[in-house]
Design an enzyme around this catalytic site. Structure first.
Site, PDB file in Angstrom:
ATOM      1  N   ASP A   1     -42.594 -46.115  33.596  1.00  0.00           N
ATOM      2  CA  ASP A   1     -43.874 -46.848  33.508  1.00  0.00           C
ATOM      3  C   ASP A   1     -45.021 -46.061  34.139  1.00  0.00           C
ATOM      4  O   ASP A   1     -46.060 -46.647  34.468  1.00  0.00           O
ATOM      5  CB  ASP A   1     -43.770 -48.246  34.159  1.00  0.00           C
TER       6      ASP A   1
ATOM      7  N   HIS B   1     -46.239 -51.706  27.816  1.00  0.00           N
ATOM      8  CA  HIS B   1     -45.805 -52.360  29.063  1.00  0.00           C
ATOM      9  C   HIS B   1     -46.740 -53.542  29.337  1.00  0.00           C
ATOM     10  O   HIS B   1     -47.960 -53.400  29.228  1.00  0.00           O
ATOM     11  CB  HIS B   1     -45.854 -51.362  30.220  1.00  0.00           C
TER      12      HIS B   1
ATOM     13  N   LEU C   1     -34.463 -44.881  30.548  1.00  0.00           N
ATOM     14  CA  LEU C   1     -33.925 -43.694  29.884  1.00  0.00           C
ATOM     15  C   LEU C   1     -33.956 -42.506  30.841  1.00  0.00           C
ATOM     16  O   LEU C   1     -34.894 -42.351  31.618  1.00  0.00           O
ATOM     17  CB  LEU C   1     -34.769 -43.393  28.636  1.00  0.00           C
TER      18      LEU C   1
ATOM     19  N   GLY D   1     -38.703 -58.826  19.363  1.00  0.00           N
ATOM     20  CA  GLY D   1     -39.287 -57.926  18.366  1.00  0.00           C
ATOM     21  C   GLY D   1     -40.633 -58.346  17.809  1.00  0.00           C
ATOM     22  O   GLY D   1     -40.992 -57.947  16.692  1.00  0.00           O
TER      23      GLY D   1
ATOM     24  N   ASN E   1     -44.706 -46.180  24.897  1.00  0.00           N
ATOM     25  CA  ASN E   1     -44.162 -47.440  25.404  1.00  0.00           C
ATOM     26  C   ASN E   1     -45.299 -48.438  25.556  1.00  0.00           C
ATOM     27  O   ASN E   1     -46.412 -48.063  25.924  1.00  0.00           O
ATOM     28  CB  ASN E   1     -43.513 -47.217  26.782  1.00  0.00           C
TER      29      ASN E   1
ATOM     30  N   ARG F   1     -34.191 -50.746  28.511  1.00  0.00           N
ATOM     31  CA  ARG F   1     -33.303 -49.837  29.233  1.00  0.00           C
ATOM     32  C   ARG F   1     -34.116 -48.682  29.807  1.00  0.00           C
ATOM     33  O   ARG F   1     -35.050 -48.194  29.149  1.00  0.00           O
ATOM     34  CB  ARG F   1     -32.230 -49.235  28.298  1.00  0.00           C
TER      35      ARG F   1
HETATM   36  C1  GAR Z   1     -43.372 -57.351  25.494  1.00  0.00           C
HETATM   37  O1  GAR Z   1     -44.168 -58.170  26.304  1.00  0.00           O
HETATM   38  C2  GAR Z   1     -43.382 -55.925  26.009  1.00  0.00           C
HETATM   39  O2  GAR Z   1     -44.616 -55.531  26.531  1.00  0.00           O
HETATM   40  C3  GAR Z   1     -42.349 -56.005  27.101  1.00  0.00           C
HETATM   41  O3  GAR Z   1     -41.320 -56.806  26.575  1.00  0.00           O
HETATM   42  C4  GAR Z   1     -41.889 -57.724  25.642  1.00  0.00           C
HETATM   43  C5  GAR Z   1     -41.143 -57.598  24.330  1.00  0.00           C
HETATM   44  O4  GAR Z   1     -41.536 -58.585  23.421  1.00  0.00           O
HETATM   45  N1  GAR Z   1     -41.871 -54.713  27.473  1.00  0.00           N
HETATM   46  C6  GAR Z   1     -41.451 -54.408  28.687  1.00  0.00           C
HETATM   47  O5  GAR Z   1     -41.408 -55.228  29.596  1.00  0.00           O
HETATM   48  C7  GAR Z   1     -41.026 -52.969  28.874  1.00  0.00           C
HETATM   49  N2  GAR Z   1     -40.855 -52.666  30.251  1.00  0.00           N
HETATM   50  P1  GAR Z   1     -41.191 -58.414  21.887  1.00  0.00           P
HETATM   51  O6  GAR Z   1     -39.685 -58.111  21.805  1.00  0.00           O
HETATM   52  O7  GAR Z   1     -41.513 -59.741  21.293  1.00  0.00           O
HETATM   53  O8  GAR Z   1     -42.021 -57.300  21.337  1.00  0.00           O
END
Ligand code: GAR
Length: 210
Positions: free
Chosen positions: A147, A111, A95, A14, A109, A93
């Site tokens: 994505d 990414h 969706l 988070g 989102n 997840r």
């Molecule tokens: C982040 O790097 C985000 O970009 C990635 O997960 C991490 C979450 O970090 N998201 C994905 O890979 C989505 N496909 P956080 O929980 O510390 O924000």
């Protein structure tokens, strides 16, 4: 105008949620994070919601036999808060199309790659394996194409000779924490919208430089 109501979906640490909370608290976003939903009961990011008095709930994907059943429960939880914007901030997840279509134009989102390069997982390891010289992150509208939705903004960083996946991920994460609040701020100010399958910049494009 009333502040935009923002729901943030997380699966883990988070840190992007924390960056959004900080930006909203600082008045940099014309919106309020009114709800955090995690699909994992042990997500560390839930603590950020609790510390900031933000309502949170868990919709545990393991409790549902099918993706459709999970998506329906998630939609019920989201709709209870009547958000203007839903942000996937480390939500891991996939969706289904009906869910995504229900929130078309109001779901973003982040990414961790310069899409369209490296959709999916292990983006940092794959960039290193390819000897990429630049890497980064993307904020895009969510569409059923995983994505693959229209890109609003990206931020890039150099890949250094001695990087491993962890050092590269940390460098990208720093720019994620600036890019995501920036784009959420634009959305809440009515400056970006999804229109005819593309991104419409409502204000001066030159002002929308990360
Ligand atoms: C982040 O790097 C985000 O970009 C990635 O997960 C991490 C979450 O970090 N998201 C994905 O890979 C989505 N496909 P956080 O929980 O510390 O924000």
């Amino acid at each position: 105008m009333a502040l935009a109501r923002i729901t943030v979906l997380i699966s883990g640490r988070g840190s992007n949620l924390a960056a959004l909370i900080d930006a909203a608290n600082a008045g940099a976003i014309d919106g309020a994070i009114t709800q955090v939903i995690s699909n994992r009961p042990d997500a560390g990011g839930l603590a950020h919601a609790e510390r900031n008095g933000i309502a949170s709930c868990i919709v545990d994907h393991r409790a549902f036999a099918t993706r459709d059943a999970f998506d329906a429960a998630l939609a019920d939880a989201i709709d209870a808060s009547e958000p203007d914007l839903i942000v996937l901030a480390g939500f891991m997840r996939i969706l289904g199309a009906p869910f995504v279509t229900r929130y078309a134009g109001r779901m973003l989102n982040i990414h961790p790659s310069l899409l369209p390069a490296y959709p999916g997982t292990d983006t940092h390891g794959r960039a290193l394996a390819d000897r990429a010289t630049r890497h980064g992150c993307t904020v895009h509208f969510v569409t059923p194409d995983v994505d693959g939705g229209p890109i609003i903004a990206q931020a890039d960083v150099p890949v250094l000779a001695d990087d491993d996946a962890a050092t590269l991920a940390a460098r990208v994460l720093e720019v994620e924490h600036r890019l995501l609040p920036q784009v959420v701020g634009w959305f809440c100010a009515g400056r970006v919208a999804l229109e005819n399958g593309g991104v419409r910049i409502v204000d001066s494009p030159s002002a929308l430089v990360f």
